[in-house]
Design an enzyme around this catalytic site. Structure first.
Site, PDB file in Angstrom:
ATOM      1  N   GLU A 253      59.906  10.071  42.281  1.00 33.66           N
ATOM      2  CA  GLU A 253      58.360   9.702  42.539  1.00 33.66           C
ATOM      3  C   GLU A 253      57.476  10.526  43.510  1.00 33.66           C
ATOM      4  OE1 GLU A 253      56.145   7.761  40.369  1.00 33.66           O
ATOM      5  OE2 GLU A 253      57.927   7.008  39.092  1.00 33.66           O
ATOM      6  N   SER A 254      57.998  10.689  44.685  1.00 29.33           N
ATOM      7  CA  SER A 254      57.443  11.036  46.027  1.00 29.33           C
ATOM      8  C   SER A 254      57.929  12.080  46.853  1.00 29.33           C
ATOM      9  CB  SER A 254      56.727   9.995  46.575  1.00 29.33           C
ATOM     10  OG  SER A 254      57.844   9.284  47.535  1.00 29.33           O
TER      11      SER A 254
END
Length: 569
Positions: A253-254
């Site tokens: 995700e990040s």
């Protein structure tokens, strides 16, 4: 889903309005089933739908502008939110239609550039001497919504994942190495050693191949940064009943970047869009964006994943797919496949989601056996340790930094949910460097309520009397005594002073105490790939001291050519 916007979207989803209008807020990112591989040619019906969305968003935006001119700040914020959400929640792939994509980018840019002026004073009287919040004259929600300028953002890896195409070499799973890794993974899954079951397929092995080749740096950076957060994330996932290894969803995700942001306004370690963030209790105000709060956002992510797993009868592959593209897309794919199985539904899911789930599974396998996959040389960063202190309303971070011998940059890193260099106009649990909580509490108890945004802290030298301290700092004895009522100046080390004084270093103490001398500073130039730790090692300096002098963490990557202050020996 890439964005170069540097200002944060101030967007709080009004869930009840959409529910009343027949919308269901159940997607992290809204993507249509066509995926992103091809840009379609608009047929008249599609063109009409795009035009309708643009017109709806434009009307809401201009209504927000009018309310902003009338100083109806909350109403303006709501209109701006809705102008963005009418597009995001439509189910239409924004990037699939150039006209809509261009309008959306322009809309966000215009919203980012708007700020509300005439901020009233936030200094409110404190009715007690402890650090528990006291009532203010108006609730935080009623205060003007200022600022879109304080947070910084980094591109989310999801932007690149959406368009990632594996090469023929990466898709080749028939090599001896790939075959051996595939069999190992099958055995690990069958034994239940990963904490949850999934189907090992060639697509997962293809992503392992990708990370062992051109994606190696991405994996190395993620494994390195993961050390700061996985201990905390594992604890919270365990408490919420989510398999601990699913914390590696955060890497996809990040890449474990607290300020990661995608094109669709998904933000933080766990990439919540405003609507889903609100749905799971993450507030977004002028002062806070709790999608960036380490612990709150991690718990919200675990709760959302648990909800999705329950929806799909404990199937974590489908839960991860739902986290990426929303329940609606997954439900439709299951319906078309006739089976609640991720790999059966795979052909009917958006392209990004087809990449997303096997990517996470590959990441989990690599993270659990880094030596086997060629990543044994990566050393994770140490976990973030910090004390938590409940601080009064509207306290300046520079005051807190001085009281805890750190920098505002470090405080912002430990508290990425803060949107300003000030705590919100409400009680706030602040993360401060480990071991500094008592020191901070002692200082804050002495700061008058009307000085929390204007006071500073200076260090009094051993043996220095109050008069010499006053002479050195430029404050009067009366000012110092008034701001430090009851303090024994012969024992204190931190003294509260007016912020406008000259905060000079202590040079000479009274009596027979040896004077404290200030070391001279010089500068060195960072090279490509440097960190403070590398510079300290190169020149024989103290990394922690250099980091403090320059307001960065010891492991923070430095831009080539940046000048770094160091103390001469």
């Amino acid at each position: 889903m890439k964005t170069n916007l540097t200002r944060v979207l101030f967007c709080t989803l009004l869930t009840t309005i959409f529910l009343a209008s027949g919308f269901v807020l159940n997607a992290q990112t809204q993507i249509n089933n066509s995926g992103y591989r091809n840009t379609p040619t608009l047929v008249p019906e599609q063109d009409e739908r795009v035009n309708k969305l643009i017109n709806q968003a434009d009307v809401l935006f201009h209504e927000g502008e009018a309310q902003l001119r009338d100083k109806s700040y909350s109403e303006a914020r709501g209109k701006f939110d809705k102008s963005v959400e009418v597009i995001l929640m439509s189910g239409v792939s924004v990037r699939a239609f150039p006209k809509l994509n261009a309008y959306y980018a322009e809309l966000i840019d215009k919203i980012y550039k708007l700020e509300v002026p005439n901020m009233p004073s936030l200094q409110q009287p404190v009715k007690s001497t402890d650090l528990v919040a006291t009532a203010t004259s108006q609730p935080a929600d009623a205060l003007p919504q200022i600022g879109f300028s304080e947070q910084k953002f980094e591109a989310s890896p999801l932007d690149e994942l959406a368009k990632l195409q594996l090469t023929p070499e990466e898709q080749n799973v028939d090599t001896p190495v790939a075959q051996e890794q595939f069999r190992y993974a099958e055995t690990a899954v069958a034994r239940g050693s990963l904490g949850f079951g999934f189907q090992m397929t060639t697509k997962v092995q293809e992503f392992i191949n990708y990370y062992q080749g051109r994606g190696r740096s991405t994996m190395e950076i993620g494994l390195n940064r993961s050390g700061q957060f996985t201990r905390m994330a594992r604890r919270i996932f365990r408490e919420e009943g989510v398999p601990e290894n699913i914390v590696w969803l955060g890497q996809v995700e990040s890449a474990w970047k607290p300020w990661a942001r995608s094109w669709a306004a998904a933000s933080g370690l766990w990439q919540f869009i405003p609507g889903t963030g609100s749905r799971y209790g993450l507030r977004q105000t002028a002062y806070l964006d709790e999608r960036h709060n380490y612990e709150k956002a991690t718990r919200a992510s675990a709760k959302y994943l648990k909800f999705l797993a329950n929806r799909y009868n404990g199937n974590w592959e489908l839960a991860m797919a739902g986290y990426n593209s929303g329940e609606g897309n997954v439900d439709r794919a299951i319906s078309r496949a006739g089976s609640a199985n991720f790999w059966a539904a795979y052909p009917y899911l958006p392209q990004e989601t087809r990449n997303y789930v096997p990517n996470i599974l590959a990441t989990i396998l690599i993270a659990n056996s880094p030596d086997r996959y060629g990543f044994g040389n990566v050393r994770p960063m140490p976990p973030l340790f910090y004390d938590r202190v409940r601080v009064p309303t509207a306290t300046n971070l520079s005051l807190i930094a001085q009281a805890t011998d750190t920098s505002v940059d470090v405080l912002r890193y430990l508290n990425p949910d803060l949107r300003q260099n000030m705590t919100p106009p409400e009680a706030y649990i602040l993360n401060v460097p480990a071991g500094k909580s008592n020191q901070l509490v002692a200082v804050l108890r002495r700061v008058p309520a009307n000085s929390r945004s204007s006071a500073a802290v200076a260090t009094i030298g051993r043996g220095e009397d109050i008069q010499s301290f006053a002479n050195r700092t430029g404050a009067t004895v009366e000012q110092i005594q008034a701001m430090n009522n009851g303090v024994d100046f012969t024992k204190a080390s931190k003294i509260v002073v007016p912020n406008m004084i000259a905060k000079t270093g202590y040079v000479r103490a009274s009596g027979s105490i040896t004077p404290t001398t200030q070391k001279a500073l010089t500068k060195v130039t960072a090279k490509e790939g440097d960190t403070v730790e590398k510079i300290a090692s190169r020149y024989g300096f103290n990394a922690v001291e250099i980091a403090r002098l320059n307001g960065v963490l010891p492991s923070t990557p430095l831009a080539a050519g940046r000048e770094i202050r160091v103390q001469t020996r």
